[in-house]
Write an enzyme that holds these catalytic residues in place. Structure first.
Site, PDB file in Angstrom:
ATOM      1  N   ASP A 171      61.372  37.859  40.222  1.00  0.00           N
ATOM      2  CA  ASP A 171      61.533  37.095  41.461  1.00  0.00           C
ATOM      3  C   ASP A 171      62.877  37.424  42.094  1.00  0.00           C
ATOM      4  OD1 ASP A 171      61.582  35.215  43.468  1.00  0.00           O
ATOM      5  OD2 ASP A 171      62.111  33.551  42.131  1.00  0.00           O
ATOM      6  N   ASN A 178      64.020  36.234  45.171  1.00  0.00           N
ATOM      7  CA  ASN A 178      64.599  35.282  46.133  1.00  0.00           C
ATOM      8  C   ASN A 178      64.629  33.839  45.647  1.00  0.00           C
ATOM      9  OD1 ASN A 178      61.907  34.779  46.202  1.00  0.00           O
ATOM     10  ND2 ASN A 178      61.670  34.911  48.425  1.00  0.00           N
ATOM     11  N   ASP A 180      62.376  31.730  44.644  1.00  0.00           N
ATOM     12  CA  ASP A 180      61.329  30.724  44.900  1.00  0.00           C
ATOM     13  C   ASP A 180      60.437  30.521  43.673  1.00  0.00           C
ATOM     14  OD1 ASP A 180      59.802  32.996  44.868  1.00  0.00           O
ATOM     15  OD2 ASP A 180      58.908  32.715  46.856  1.00  0.00           O
ATOM     16  N   ASP A 234      57.924  38.951  43.092  1.00  0.00           N
ATOM     17  CA  ASP A 234      57.640  39.525  44.409  1.00  0.00           C
ATOM     18  C   ASP A 234      57.902  41.028  44.421  1.00  0.00           C
ATOM     19  OD1 ASP A 234      60.528  39.678  44.676  1.00  0.00           O
ATOM     20  OD2 ASP A 234      60.458  37.523  45.162  1.00  0.00           O
ATOM     21  N   ASP A 278      44.787  46.872  42.980  1.00  0.00           N
ATOM     22  CA  ASP A 278      43.617  46.218  42.408  1.00  0.00           C
ATOM     23  C   ASP A 278      42.587  46.099  43.529  1.00  0.00           C
ATOM     24  OD1 ASP A 278      42.012  44.545  40.640  1.00  0.00           O
ATOM     25  OD2 ASP A 278      43.905  44.090  39.623  1.00  0.00           O
ATOM     26  N   ASP A 326      38.063  45.831  40.022  1.00  0.00           N
ATOM     27  CA  ASP A 326      37.722  44.552  39.407  1.00  0.00           C
ATOM     28  C   ASP A 326      36.199  44.372  39.258  1.00  0.00           C
ATOM     29  OD1 ASP A 326      38.994  41.880  38.701  1.00  0.00           O
ATOM     30  OD2 ASP A 326      37.585  41.182  40.208  1.00  0.00           O
ATOM     31  N   GLU A 381      36.860  48.076  35.884  1.00  0.00           N
ATOM     32  CA  GLU A 381      36.802  47.019  34.880  1.00  0.00           C
ATOM     33  C   GLU A 381      35.329  46.729  34.657  1.00  0.00           C
ATOM     34  OE1 GLU A 381      37.968  42.373  33.963  1.00  0.00           O
ATOM     35  OE2 GLU A 381      37.269  42.984  35.928  1.00  0.00           O
ATOM     36  N   HIS A 423      46.193  40.923  31.899  1.00  0.00           N
ATOM     37  CA  HIS A 423      46.474  39.566  32.385  1.00  0.00           C
ATOM     38  C   HIS A 423      45.351  38.583  32.047  1.00  0.00           C
ATOM     39  CE1 HIS A 423      43.722  41.349  35.134  1.00  0.00           C
ATOM     40  NE2 HIS A 423      43.516  40.191  35.725  1.00  0.00           N
ATOM     41  N   ASP A 424      44.262  39.073  31.472  1.00  0.00           N
ATOM     42  CA  ASP A 424      43.155  38.184  31.096  1.00  0.00           C
ATOM     43  C   ASP A 424      43.144  37.894  29.600  1.00  0.00           C
ATOM     44  OD1 ASP A 424      42.118  38.070  33.691  1.00  0.00           O
ATOM     45  OD2 ASP A 424      40.912  39.875  33.386  1.00  0.00           O
TER      46      ASP A 424
END
Ligand code: GLC
Ligand code: CA
Length: 530
Positions: free
Chosen positions: A20, A22, A24, A28, A97, A198, A240, A313-314
């Site tokens: 990150d 900035n 928040d 990013d 993706d 995907d 995938e 990520h799954d």
């Protein structure tokens, strides 16, 4: 398949959790740009960015509301182009993706489609009348509930394989296929090098016959997309695809097919789970882990190319599932050698190179993932709180979605603000700590990738499994009269060297300080040259 594609070491970035810039609390694109030197130092030559398009984030970006934009929380299109340039200047390719089985329900097409049955976009999606006042079928969606969602205003149900905020596109509509091809060309023309596609085996369906994937036009639609977009650009495309056989994979990725470059296979990922249910743990069959990888090496040897993966990520962290947390260094590096010593596109997920294990979430309210939260809701009548938390800590996708640990400062140096998700981190397993430690998992990965990328035998040689029993694995890679042997101990006990490993073979990589030993130590891994 072009040579560079076969030599790909692909690093998956989950933008929300990477860096990150900035404060928040959300990763990013400028954050990613700041880490390009790190990616370069790791020795990867391609990056796959999980979705960074505008999205209501019902499924963290896998619900896209604008295919041609960049999510404002991630930056601007200008930032994206800067990232693309920064990667290219460093010899790193970029894969995006491609999520085209479904859109967000907030995509302009769907907002239009639900205006009325005569809307020009109606047929971009899949609609059915109620049957006896109910859902047309009792099929269940991947994140729980029915695949059918009733649309009050128009009196019909729309179809969604995932959440109800992810309506499936109707690929049988030629206009949809044209729009997708144009969109793919838009990114490829900008300089993007390819896509991770995907749930791509689900685009063709035959609902009348209950076929929800690999439908009658699967190959035709992929071939069309190849002709219109992938092919002319020489794009690298990795599908995938869950549950395909090697034969089905060849039919989609064979050289003469003109469909996809390669596909992920996840058969080994299903091990250690009761009936494949990701929240229910059972003993891992370690022998099967290698046997399955070998089966795919053999199955794709003539006309296909394997994709080597154990994390994304799954999935929870590989160390927690396939390794041994009591031997974090040895088992993490052993798994890396076992997997990436094989022939195929090497794919690695952010943090895997640090040998991260699952974090430990302490309460339900710390989870963010829709799949996890829905499963919790569906299971809460059958299990008590403690048992549920244990199941989620075993199987939740959030295990791999917590912030990338950069250093020992607050929030692991991921953000100066409050991270969108957090479950603690181990200050010994951060990029800064491991970078400074010659004996870290990170530095082992660097050596492994450097060796692999400089060795034609490891990159392109043929594969043969020589031994897989009692916790010892030996396989060979052969090319032009040269052989590499990969010997690993997939157990917490020592064992004699495998009989078929030539005694004069020279060890060129080992995860113990010296390979002088005449036995394999717990989780020892060696690459040898003969
Ligand atoms: C894929 C993605 C997963 C997502 C799903 C729906 O399996 O990897 O994260 O939830 O597709 O798009
Ligand atoms: Ca940010």
């Amino acid at each position: 398949m072009q040579n560079w594609q076969k030599e790909t070491v692909l690093y998956q970035i989950y933008p929300k959790s990477f860096c990150d810039s900035n404060g928040d609390g959300i990763g990013d694109i400028p954050g990613i740009i700041s880490k390009v030197p790190y990616l370069k130092s790791l020795g990867v030559n391609a990056v796959w960015l999980s979705p960074c398009y505008p999205s209501p984030n019902d499924d963290n970006g896998y619900d896209i509301s604008d295919y041609r934009g960049i999510a404002p929380e991630y930056g601007t299109l200008e930032d994206f182009k800067k990232l693309l340039d920064a990667l290219h200047e460093n010899g790193i390719r970029l894969l995006m993706d491609l999520v085209v089985n479904h859109t967000s329900d907030e995509h302009a097409w769907f907002r239009s489609a639900r205006r009325g049955r005569d809307d020009p976009y109606r047929d971009y999606y899949i609609w059915r009348d109620p049957v006896d006042g109910r859902e047309p079928t009792d099929w269940r969606a991947a994140f729980g509930g029915s695949v059918w969602e009733f649309d009050e205003a128009t009196g019909q149900y729309y179809f969604h394989l995932f959440s109800k905020k992810q309506p499936d596109l109707n690929w049988d509509n030629p206009k949809v296929r044209r729009e997708i091809a144009d969109m793919v060309n838009y990114w490829l023309d900008m300089g993007v090098d390819g896509f991770r596609c995907d749930v791509i085996n689900n685009i063709s369906k035959d609902l009348e016959n209950g076929i929800l994937g690999m439908g009658p036009h699967q190959h035709e639609y992929l071939h069309e997309l190849y002709e219109r977009a992938f092919g002319p650009h020489g794009a690298l495309t990795i599908g995938e695809t869950w549950g395909l056989t090697p034969e089905q994979t060849l039919a989609m990725t064979g050289e003469a097919r003109g469909e996809l470059t390669a596909t992920f296979q996840f058969e080994h990922i299903l091990l250690g789970r009761v009936g494949g249910d990701k929240f229910r743990k059972c003993e891992l069959d370690r022998k099967a882990f290698t046997d399955i990888l070998a089966k795919w090496e053999y199955g794709l040897k003539d006309d296909g190319y394997p994709v080597l993966v154990m994390e994304n990520h799954d999935q929870p962290r590989a160390l927690s599932r396939f390794g041994d947390e009591e031997y974090p260094f040895e088992s993490a590096t052993m798994l890396a050698v076992l997997l990436y010593g094989m022939r195929g596109i090497a794919v690695i997920y952010e943090g895997q190179e640090l040998g991260l294990s699952n974090p430990r979430f302490e309460k339900l309210s710390d989870y963010r993932d829709i799949e996890t939260l829905n499963a919790y809701r569906d299971l809460k009548n059958d299990f008590d709180e403690k048992a549920l938390l244990k199941m989620m800590n075993f199987g939740s996708r959030d295990n791999s979605r917590v912030p990338m640990p950069w250093d020992g400062s607050e929030h692991a140096g991921f953000t100066a603000g409050t991270p969108w998700i957090e479950a603690g981190f181990d200050p010994k397993r951060t990029v800064a700590a491991e970078d400074a430690d010659g004996g870290s998992v990170l530095n082992f990965y660097r050596r492994l990738f450097a060796l692999r990328q400089s060795d034609a035998v490891l990159l392109h040689g043929g594969f043969e499994l020589l031994e897989n029993k009692n916790g010892t694995v030996l396989y060979s890679r052969k090319k032009d009269g040269e052989t590499r042997y990969i010997a690993v101990r997939y157990a917490n006990t020592p064992a004699p060297l495998p009989a078929r490993l030539p005694r004069n073979a020279e060890c060129i990589l080992c995860n113990y300080a010296s390979a002088a030993s005449d036995s394999l130590r717990p989780y020892e891994a060696r690459i040898c040259k003969a």
